[in-house]
Enzyme design. Sequence first.
Site, mmCIF file in Angstrom:
data_model
loop_
_atom_site.group_PDB
_atom_site.id
_atom_site.type_symbol
_atom_site.label_atom_id
_atom_site.label_comp_id
_atom_site.label_asym_id
_atom_site.label_seq_id
_atom_site.Cartn_x
_atom_site.Cartn_y
_atom_site.Cartn_z
ATOM 1 N N HIS A 1 16.626 27.282 42.168
ATOM 2 C CA HIS A 1 16.151 26.799 43.463
ATOM 3 C C HIS A 1 16.817 27.569 44.602
ATOM 4 O O HIS A 1 18.009 27.406 44.859
ATOM 5 C CB HIS A 1 16.457 25.305 43.571
ATOM 6 C CG HIS A 1 15.936 24.651 44.798
ATOM 7 N ND1 HIS A 1 16.750 24.096 45.760
ATOM 8 C CD2 HIS A 1 14.662 24.443 45.217
ATOM 9 C CE1 HIS A 1 16.016 23.566 46.713
ATOM 10 N NE2 HIS A 1 14.740 23.769 46.414
ATOM 11 N N GLU B 1 13.323 31.323 42.631
ATOM 12 C CA GLU B 1 12.380 30.747 43.590
ATOM 13 C C GLU B 1 12.561 31.338 44.991
ATOM 14 O O GLU B 1 13.505 30.990 45.691
ATOM 15 C CB GLU B 1 12.565 29.229 43.670
ATOM 16 C CG GLU B 1 11.522 28.568 44.553
ATOM 17 C CD GLU B 1 12.035 27.360 45.324
ATOM 18 O OE1 GLU B 1 11.204 26.531 45.695
ATOM 19 O OE2 GLU B 1 13.262 27.254 45.560
ATOM 20 N N ASP C 1 11.192 31.230 48.702
ATOM 21 C CA ASP C 1 10.326 30.580 49.680
ATOM 22 C C ASP C 1 9.849 31.650 50.655
ATOM 23 O O ASP C 1 10.662 32.405 51.211
ATOM 24 C CB ASP C 1 11.081 29.497 50.448
ATOM 25 C CG ASP C 1 11.425 28.300 49.576
ATOM 26 O OD1 ASP C 1 10.664 28.018 48.636
ATOM 27 O OD2 ASP C 1 12.451 27.643 49.844
ATOM 28 N N HIS D 1 13.899 29.495 53.594
ATOM 29 C CA HIS D 1 13.437 28.162 53.224
ATOM 30 C C HIS D 1 12.426 27.605 54.215
ATOM 31 O O HIS D 1 11.536 26.840 53.841
ATOM 32 C CB HIS D 1 14.620 27.207 53.108
ATOM 33 C CG HIS D 1 14.228 25.796 52.800
ATOM 34 N ND1 HIS D 1 13.418 25.462 51.736
ATOM 35 C CD2 HIS D 1 14.523 24.631 53.428
ATOM 36 C CE1 HIS D 1 13.232 24.150 51.718
ATOM 37 N NE2 HIS D 1 13.875 23.627 52.729
#
Length: 399
Positions: free
Chosen positions: A49, A76, A78, A91
């Site tokens: 994450h 991951e 974003d 993010h």
Amino acid sequence: MNSFQILKSTIFLSGVILLLACDMNDDNQTPENGKYPTLTGANPIVVAHRGASGYLPEHTIEGYTKAIEMGADFIEPDLVMTKDGQLVVRHEPMLSGTTNVSEIPAFASKKTTKNIDGAMITDWFVSDFTLAEIKQLKAKQAFTERSQQYNNKYSIPTFAEVIALAKQKSAQLGRVVGIYPETKHPSFHEALNLKITDKLLEMLTAEGWNSASSPVYIQSFEVSNLQYIRTKSTVKTIQLLGCYDVALNGDLVFAVPEGGMISDGKPYDWHLKGDARDYGFFRTQAGLDFVKTYATGIGPWKPFIISYKGIDANNDGKADDINGDGKVDDADKVALPPTALISDAHKKGLQVHAYTFRNEGKRLLSNYKNNPTLEYQAFYKLGLDGVFSDFTDTAVQAR
């Protein structure tokens, strides 16, 4: 006892030992043989994450590298877009929480106020910066309780750099490291004529990673862009599910207070269309049937699967400080029985990847006794197909 009886007893005991050995092997069998009741019977995937964000500033090449070395199956990124149409990894469209932008005098005039999913937010926005300007920034740790020693050391990566890292580490380690990009606030970007979804698909195509067999999942809290992707590509997609809060009794709260970010309770693109449904719809049979028309699975916040309640001994309508540390957080809450969301989704052929797993005691329910491994195992045993974790090493070890 004659020799025949001795031989018979020996055979019997050997059989018992063999059966016991088989039972022990069953308890420790590989996931491919059905250790966990995931959709395919395979090991649940571990998604880093925002990288190894429990240890290093989020969304940095250094953080992704650390997570991969800890055993992450996917990293991951974003995705947000610069004013010159480049995908960079943050993010949110806002920069102050995860970079040193506020410390750079040359960018002071770029601070402004924008509408993000119904909330008026004053900050520095990626969409007002060129890629060259973004590259002048450095990342910082977003959580104050985590180490700040790596602040202002690492650059803001582009999506292309993250893809390159995943491919490089895959070749180096001899195993596939996938990417799990999220399109952040697609409606916000589209309103600025920044075609975030088209740019993502274009880059995946150029990399040869725009198909169902590619080590890629695309996730979004909005619906329309995932539906659009399905008309253009067979790449795996995940419908994210969130809610604003969890009530004292464990009910999920989808209503967002005035001035809040509407997307905390419902897909913002649905709000723009006047659709009254919230994320609770996706818990229903009709909702799961709907998701199946355009997505590979769902990505719910953990309480959709295991919710929790507070203890209100003094009847003031608020959760009590059970552990006596002077504050009320998840450590004072009690887990409720699991919902049927995972099994319901599996019956529809949908994968379930839940977010976000973290190690800090204040983010662990009292049932887990300050041991994050117990939380992972509670979800793994339900058949969860994947976890988003800030602490890749713990997630990998727990499975």
